[in-house]
Design an enzyme around this catalytic site. Structure first.
Site, PDB file in Angstrom:
ATOM      1  N   GLN A   1       7.919  -5.611  -7.785  1.00  0.00           N
ATOM      2  CA  GLN A   1       8.853  -4.486  -7.695  1.00  0.00           C
ATOM      3  C   GLN A   1       9.918  -4.506  -8.783  1.00  0.00           C
ATOM      4  OE1 GLN A   1       9.423  -5.274  -3.274  1.00  0.00           O
ATOM      5  NE2 GLN A   1       9.638  -3.067  -3.333  1.00  0.00           N
TER       6      GLN A   1
ATOM      7  N   HIS B   1       4.647  -7.553   4.633  1.00  0.00           N
ATOM      8  CA  HIS B   1       4.903  -6.443   3.706  1.00  0.00           C
ATOM      9  C   HIS B   1       5.059  -6.952   2.272  1.00  0.00           C
ATOM     10  CE1 HIS B   1       7.068  -2.461   2.816  1.00  0.00           C
ATOM     11  NE2 HIS B   1       7.342  -3.193   1.744  1.00  0.00           N
ATOM     12  N   GLU B   2       5.824  -8.054   2.122  1.00  0.00           N
ATOM     13  CA  GLU B   2       6.082  -8.578   0.766  1.00  0.00           C
ATOM     14  C   GLU B   2       4.837  -9.236   0.170  1.00  0.00           C
ATOM     15  OE1 GLU B   2       8.603  -7.377  -0.505  1.00  0.00           O
ATOM     16  OE2 GLU B   2       9.522  -6.789   1.387  1.00  0.00           O
TER      17      GLU B   2
ATOM     18  N   GLY C   1      13.784  -7.246   1.927  1.00  0.00           N
ATOM     19  CA  GLY C   1      12.678  -7.954   1.302  1.00  0.00           C
ATOM     20  C   GLY C   1      12.393  -7.377  -0.075  1.00  0.00           C
TER      21      GLY C   1
ATOM     22  N   HIS D   1       2.673  -6.733  -1.309  1.00  0.00           N
ATOM     23  CA  HIS D   1       3.109  -6.303  -2.647  1.00  0.00           C
ATOM     24  C   HIS D   1       2.482  -7.178  -3.733  1.00  0.00           C
ATOM     25  CE1 HIS D   1       6.000  -3.057  -2.351  1.00  0.00           C
ATOM     26  NE2 HIS D   1       6.710  -3.674  -1.428  1.00  0.00           N
TER      27      HIS D   1
ATOM     28  N   CYS E   1      10.281   1.026   2.197  1.00  0.00           N
ATOM     29  CA  CYS E   1      10.046   0.185   1.021  1.00  0.00           C
ATOM     30  C   CYS E   1      10.996   0.615  -0.088  1.00  0.00           C
ATOM     31  CB  CYS E   1       8.597   0.346   0.570  1.00  0.00           C
ATOM     32  SG  CYS E   1       8.174  -0.663  -0.852  1.00  0.00           S
ATOM     33  N   LEU E   2      11.604  -0.365  -0.749  1.00  0.00           N
ATOM     34  CA  LEU E   2      12.531  -0.040  -1.843  1.00  0.00           C
ATOM     35  C   LEU E   2      11.810   0.684  -2.983  1.00  0.00           C
ATOM     36  CD1 LEU E   2      14.673  -3.304  -1.980  1.00  0.00           C
ATOM     37  CD2 LEU E   2      15.309  -1.095  -1.008  1.00  0.00           C
TER      38      LEU E   2
HETATM   39 ZN    ZN Z   1       8.077  -2.809  -0.173  1.00  0.00          ZN
END
Ligand code: ZN
Length: 164
Positions: A51, A130-131, A46, A134, A88-89
């Site tokens: 991000q 989660h996304e 995701g 963000h 998380c990236l």
């Molecule tokens: Zn994330």
């Protein structure tokens, strides 16, 4: 398509509200495609536009071999609760068990600007929440009662585990 740099740590754009997309035009479609490529290269399941430094309400997700490129996604309903490990990236190496609703109903526009409703459970419900977080400047660590619940796995250890 292009792989974009992913913002990490305490970068201020990760803490800002992304703006609603007015029109799904070629710029938006290209950004969604670049986000998909960036997510796959990471690799991740995701990615939200914050991000990659764009404050637009766009997310890409790939769960169970299905790709979602969503514009203005919004949670309409939620049900139950589940505890699932998240990473998380933008917080490489950090993991924690996070409690969230188990099922969500989400509305969004597709990459072609068509309205879509998604009723999700399991991992898809988790990644959607989660996304969408963000896009509101929220990170998964914000859901932890105690930051000591956070686990750290050094990236080189992680690579070793994956190889084994
Ligand atoms: Zn994330």
């Amino acid at each position: 398509m292009a792989v974009l740099p992913i913002l990490t740590g305490d970068h201020p754009l990760l803490r800002q509200q992304a703006k609603k997309v007015g029109k799904v035009d070629r710029y938006v479609q290209k950004l969604l495609d670049d986000m998909l490529e960036t997510m796959r290269a990471a690799p991740g399941i995701g990615l939200a536009a914050n991000q990659v430094g764009r404050l637009l309400r766009l997310v890409t997700i790939e769960v169970d071999d299905t790709v979602y490129q969503l514009v203005n996604p919004e949670v309409l309903s939620s049900e139950g609760e589940a505890i699932i490990e998240e990473g998380c990236l933008s917080l490489p190496g950090y993991y924690a068990d996070v409690e969230r609703p188990a099922k969500v109903g989400v509305k969004a526009l597709t990459r072609n600007g068509k309205p879509v409703k998604i009723n999700a459970d399991g991992m898809l419900a988790r990644v959607l929440q989660h996304e969408i977080d963000h896009l509101n400047g929220v990170l998964f660590i914000d859901h932890l009662k105690n930051l000591s619940d956070l686990r750290y796995v050094a990236p080189e250890e992680e690579a070793k585990e994956l190889k084994e």
